[in-house]
Design a protein around this motif. Sequence first.
Motif, short mmCIF file in Angstrom:
data_model
loop_
_atom_site.label_atom_id
_atom_site.label_comp_id
_atom_site.label_asym_id
_atom_site.label_seq_id
_atom_site.Cartn_x
_atom_site.Cartn_y
_atom_site.Cartn_z
N GLU A 128 0.83 -1.21 0.00
CA GLU A 128 0.00 0.00 0.00
C GLU A 128 0.86 1.25 0.00
O GLU A 128 0.59 2.20 -0.75
N ILE A 129 1.90 1.27 0.81
CA ILE A 129 2.78 2.43 0.89
C ILE A 129 3.46 2.68 -0.46
O ILE A 129 3.54 3.82 -0.93
N ALA A 130 3.92 1.61 -1.11
CA ALA A 130 4.59 1.75 -2.41
C ALA A 130 3.66 2.36 -3.45
O ALA A 130 4.04 3.24 -4.23
N TRP A 131 2.39 1.92 -3.44
CA TRP A 131 1.44 2.43 -4.43
C TRP A 131 0.95 3.83 -4.09
O TRP A 131 0.72 4.65 -4.99
N ILE A 132 0.82 4.13 -2.81
CA ILE A 132 0.48 5.50 -2.42
C ILE A 132 1.59 6.44 -2.88
O ILE A 132 1.33 7.53 -3.42
N ASP A 133 2.84 6.02 -2.71
CA ASP A 133 3.97 6.84 -3.16
C ASP A 133 3.97 7.00 -4.68
O ASP A 133 4.31 8.07 -5.21
N ILE B 290 -4.39 8.17 4.14
CA ILE B 290 -4.52 6.74 3.88
C ILE B 290 -3.28 5.99 4.38
O ILE B 290 -3.39 4.85 4.84
N LYS B 291 -2.12 6.65 4.29
CA LYS B 291 -0.91 6.03 4.83
C LYS B 291 -1.03 5.82 6.33
O LYS B 291 -0.62 4.80 6.87
N PRO C 174 -9.76 -0.04 2.65
CA PRO C 174 -8.34 0.04 2.31
C PRO C 174 -8.11 0.35 0.83
O PRO C 174 -8.97 0.05 0.00
N PRO C 175 -6.96 0.95 0.52
CA PRO C 175 -6.74 1.41 -0.85
C PRO C 175 -6.42 0.30 -1.82
O PRO C 175 -5.86 -0.74 -1.46
N ILE D 210 -8.05 1.22 -7.93
CA ILE D 210 -9.32 1.85 -8.30
C ILE D 210 -9.64 3.01 -7.36
O ILE D 210 -9.98 4.11 -7.80
N LEU D 211 -9.51 2.78 -6.05
CA LEU D 211 -9.81 3.84 -5.08
C LEU D 211 -8.85 5.02 -5.25
O LEU D 211 -9.27 6.18 -5.24
N LEU D 212 -7.56 4.76 -5.43
CA LEU D 212 -6.58 5.83 -5.55
C LEU D 212 -6.83 6.66 -6.81
O LEU D 212 -6.68 7.89 -6.79
N CYS D 213 -7.22 6.01 -7.89
CA CYS D 213 -7.59 6.74 -9.12
C CYS D 213 -8.86 7.55 -8.90
O CYS D 213 -8.95 8.72 -9.30
#
Length: 367
Positions: A42-47, A87-88, A97-98, A101-104
């Motif tokens: 999750e952290i890698a994709w949030i970044d 979210i982090k 949780p992210p 799809i949610l982040l987009c």
Amino acid sequence: MESDSAMGAFPLLTTPIESNYRACTIPYRFPSDNPRKATPTEIAWIDLFRNSIPSFKKRAESDTTVVDAPTKAEKFAQRYADILDDIKKDPESHGGPPDCILLCRLREQVLRELGFRDIFKKVKDEENTKAISLFPEVVCLNDDIEDGGKRLENLVRGIFAGNIFDLGSAQLAEVFSRDGMSFLASCQNLVPRPWVIDDFDTFKAKWNKKSWKKAIIFVDNSGADVILGILPFARELLKCGTQVVLAANDLPSINDVTYPELIEIISKLKDESGKLIGVDTSNLLIANSGNDLPVIDLTRVSQELAYLASDADLVILEGMGRGIETNLYAQFKCDSLKIGMVKHPEVAQFLGGRLYDCVFKYNEVLG
């Protein structure tokens, strides 16, 4: 986005009970993970999404359709960064949780709330104009290849080369703004086969039988992607007697082509008799997928697309968002092809491939 009442499941998707359909390909977390603590994935994709903020902000700043665009672009950058920070700290905030799809969706929501509807419109129009001018040359080069198998491989390489035009990738957005991209050079510079997922030979064997009566193609980006990659491929399917339905986004997202834009593109490419460089287009249809993101959840498509897809025997999901980051493992009641280029290191690592590697995943439904 179409209203929920007008949306439904893609009819060729194997029912969720049978397939455990899950739109997102990469699992960001597992049931054993602490729901209140972000996982390393999750952290890698949030970044990754955070790294895309500067390129989105730059496009938003130059959007002349929005009053006080620079100030609102700064608000977008700050607001979306704050959401990602939230979210982090708590993966279940903001509807988590992210996943991709949610982040987009959160990114698009912030842009739209601030009045930005299509921040990539200018670059899409420019790239569409360039690609339309190159279309006859690309088609003629394909038509000149007499060997059917080699012609098909050249068409597939064209899809991969066109798919490089992706401004959702921070690295590619930087390269594009600095140097531009050459379609024909990109065709020559693809990573060599075998690709990270390479079912091309199986697909070619089925292609040679000319057995598909109707194909649904979920298209991806504007410019070289749809015009020089997908349309020559679709034209070849039409020559084989296959009816082709191109499914495009309802609303703008990144540089993805939209339904109205695709109608306009094809009208410009047709000659006065309605043909695509000598090929009849009466079997070419354009559909509004109902989607508004660069990824897609196939449990929510437009009724129009669901109706058109009900009797198709080939489904193609093109591009990293629709065919790799989502739906790579989706199961269908008919033959399916997921095709796209890997443009995020995180995806390459998950697949065990290289950055800019190619995915050509074909599943044949026997019987």
